[in-house]
Design a protein around this motif. Structure first.
Motif, mmCIF file in Angstrom:
data_model
loop_
_atom_site.group_PDB
_atom_site.id
_atom_site.type_symbol
_atom_site.label_atom_id
_atom_site.label_comp_id
_atom_site.label_asym_id
_atom_site.label_seq_id
_atom_site.Cartn_x
_atom_site.Cartn_y
_atom_site.Cartn_z
ATOM 1 N N ASP A 75 60.995 -19.213 -44.065
ATOM 2 C CA ASP A 75 60.307 -17.941 -43.798
ATOM 3 C C ASP A 75 59.854 -17.847 -42.349
ATOM 4 O OD1 ASP A 75 60.593 -17.291 -46.448
ATOM 5 O OD2 ASP A 75 58.562 -17.921 -47.030
ATOM 6 N N SER A 76 59.571 -18.990 -41.745
ATOM 7 C CA SER A 76 58.883 -18.992 -40.456
ATOM 8 C C SER A 76 59.794 -19.225 -39.258
ATOM 9 C CB SER A 76 57.806 -20.087 -40.530
ATOM 10 O OG SER A 76 57.088 -20.157 -39.371
ATOM 11 N N ILE A 77 60.972 -19.806 -39.484
ATOM 12 C CA ILE A 77 61.779 -20.288 -38.354
ATOM 13 C C ILE A 77 62.261 -19.152 -37.436
ATOM 14 C CG2 ILE A 77 63.943 -20.416 -39.710
ATOM 15 C CD1 ILE A 77 63.037 -22.891 -36.977
ATOM 16 N N VAL A 78 62.640 -18.012 -38.023
ATOM 17 C CA VAL A 78 63.177 -16.935 -37.187
ATOM 18 C C VAL A 78 62.102 -16.418 -36.232
ATOM 19 C CG1 VAL A 78 64.158 -14.603 -37.205
ATOM 20 C CG2 VAL A 78 64.950 -16.299 -38.869
ATOM 21 N N GLY A 79 60.878 -16.265 -36.745
ATOM 22 C CA GLY A 79 59.778 -15.785 -35.909
ATOM 23 C C GLY A 79 59.475 -16.748 -34.771
ATOM 24 N N ALA A 94 69.388 -23.761 -38.913
ATOM 25 C CA ALA A 94 68.910 -22.952 -37.782
ATOM 26 C C ALA A 94 69.465 -23.497 -36.469
ATOM 27 C CB ALA A 94 67.381 -22.946 -37.754
ATOM 28 N N ALA A 154 73.076 -22.594 -35.994
ATOM 29 C CA ALA A 154 73.224 -21.170 -35.665
ATOM 30 C C ALA A 154 72.948 -20.927 -34.182
ATOM 31 C CB ALA A 154 72.276 -20.333 -36.530
ATOM 32 N N ILE A 155 71.925 -21.601 -33.649
ATOM 33 C CA ILE A 155 71.602 -21.449 -32.219
ATOM 34 C C ILE A 155 72.751 -21.995 -31.361
ATOM 35 C CG2 ILE A 155 70.058 -22.247 -30.368
ATOM 36 C CD1 ILE A 155 68.538 -20.373 -32.004
ATOM 37 N N LEU A 193 61.515 -19.009 -33.431
ATOM 38 C CA LEU A 193 62.634 -19.013 -32.476
ATOM 39 C C LEU A 193 62.589 -17.767 -31.600
ATOM 40 C CD1 LEU A 193 65.547 -20.367 -34.698
ATOM 41 C CD2 LEU A 193 64.714 -21.406 -32.574
ATOM 42 N N ARG A 194 62.246 -16.641 -32.205
ATOM 43 C CA ARG A 194 62.193 -15.398 -31.436
ATOM 44 C C ARG A 194 61.141 -15.501 -30.325
ATOM 45 N NH1 ARG A 194 62.102 -11.184 -35.379
ATOM 46 N NH2 ARG A 194 64.373 -11.118 -35.289
ATOM 47 N N THR A 205 67.165 -26.921 -43.891
ATOM 48 C CA THR A 205 66.763 -25.618 -43.359
ATOM 49 C C THR A 205 66.791 -25.634 -41.835
ATOM 50 O OG1 THR A 205 65.344 -25.318 -45.281
ATOM 51 C CG2 THR A 205 64.875 -23.922 -43.378
ATOM 52 N N ASN A 210 75.703 -19.599 -31.579
ATOM 53 C CA ASN A 210 75.415 -18.305 -30.976
ATOM 54 C C ASN A 210 75.409 -18.364 -29.452
ATOM 55 O OD1 ASN A 210 74.567 -15.499 -31.419
ATOM 56 N ND2 ASN A 210 72.711 -16.172 -30.353
#
Ligand code: ATP
Ligand code: FE2
Length: 326
Positions: free
Chosen positions: A50-54, A91, A94-95, A56-57, A87, A98
């Motif tokens: 739930d928290s990783i995208v925030g 991530a 994906a980084i 990383l952003r 998890t 990308n």
């Protein structure tokens, strides 16, 4: 000079950091706190997801504003809780894909050691690495970190947490026990278990709970628990120093924040005339800067991880790693 983004999420702490050779440029973390009891692996992994995208952003936005170019992404390949490791690995992959940058899987235990060396200026220490899940005495020798001594059952932090929970103190128990121990003075005999260069904490944990049920005062008990557990760790560390002929001791891992442990190790090092090093508390417990830093060391040694070898290993031992960066 390379710039590396690291992600940590082996257990309770999810963190993302960017470092270069000199310092930590940015770090953001979001800790998982269990609602009740200890850490539940799947709840922790859900928290991380739930928290990783925030996180990383936030960190990537910072990098963009400062025009930082990220050269590689590193992550903990193990040891740790399987669902949490997977998890974070997802991530990190994906980084890497990308941004088209190298992916670097690192050993979490070695990251604890290397960040301590980086931040204290120690050169070639015996490391006492004490955290929740792990307790090891490590020494670098001919291309590997050797485990000279280790726990035969649970990590010392886990022993603190279990004992604390059994007497109704909230998680994590380590800092609470340290607080209660400050008021204690009377030493209660508790099981002291050192076998060769290894140690064990379940007997101590059970006996302490039983003593509490018999009505021994909380502060005397916390005091005695600490004195007994730390005396075992100091004994083995001292023998490792003598055996390996090293001149420095480094403290690593979350339990290293304990002042009494620092004091006891400091006295042993003074008596032997060896240097004693403790990094700032933020670099003792789980943190993402240590993962980014070890990623940076491996990147410079061209020790990167092909995607097909980036699977996680919940029981990854430090002595499995061929050290390429020394
Ligand atoms: P690892 O994956 O390396 O085992 P971890 O997930 O256990 O790491 P750390 O942050 O290194 O995480 O350590 C957390 C542990 O440290 C917990 O068990 C906690 O109770 C313990 N701890 C923290 N502060 C203290 C303290 N002051 N005294 C004793 N134990 C402490
Ligand atoms: Fe850790």
């Amino acid at each position: 000079m390379p710039v590396v983004l690291g992600i940590e999420g082996t257990a309770w702490n999810l963190g993302v950091a960017i470092v270069d050779d000199e310092d930590v440029i940015v770090e953001r973390a979001d800790a998982y706190l269990p609602v009740s009891g200890g850490i539940h692996p799947r709840d922790a992994a859900q928290h991380h997801a739930d928290s990783i995208v925030g996180l990383l952003r936030q960190v990537l936005t910072f990098a963009l504003e400062k025009s930082l170019k990220i050269d590689a992404v590193s992550f903990s390949q193990g040891p740790g809780l399987g669902p949490c490791l997977r998890t974070v690995a997802t991530a990190a992959r994906a980084i890497a894909l990308n941004f088209n940058i190298p992916l670097i899987g690192v050993n979490h235990c070695i990251a604890h050691v290397e960040v301590g060396i980086w931040k204290t200026g120690a050169n070639d220490p015996i490391t006492l690495y004490v955290s929740g899940a792990n307790s090891q005495v490590l020494s670098y020798n001919r291309g590997r970190y050797r485990v000279l001594g280790e726990t035969l059952d649970i990590g010392v932090g886990n022993a603190f947490d279990k004992f604390a929970r059994s007497i109704g103190l909230p998680h994590p128990g380590g800092p609470r026990i340290e607080e209660h121990a400050r008021g204690g003075g009377r030493y209660i005999e508790l099981p002291y278990t050192v076998k060769g260069m290894d140690f064990s904490f379940t007997g101590l944990t059970t006996a302490a709970r039983e003593a509490y049920e018999r009505g021994v005062s909380l502060s005397d008990l916390c005091h005695s628990f600490q004195e007994t557990a730390f005396a075992m760790l100091v004994e083995v560390t001292e023998r490792a120093v003598a055996h390996a002929g090293k001149e420095e001791v480094l403290l690593a891992g979350g339990v290293g924040a304990n002042r009494r442990l620092q004091e006891m190790l400091g006295i042993m090092c003074d008596e032997r005339g060896v240097g004693f090093y403790v990094p700032e508390t933020r670099f003792l417990g789980d943190n993402a800067a240590m993962i980014a830093h070890l990623g940076n060391l491996q990147l410079k040694a061209r020790d990167v991880t092909p995607l097909e070898e980036s699977g996680v290993n919940p029981s990854f031992r430090p002595d499995e790693v061929r050290v390429t960066w020394k």
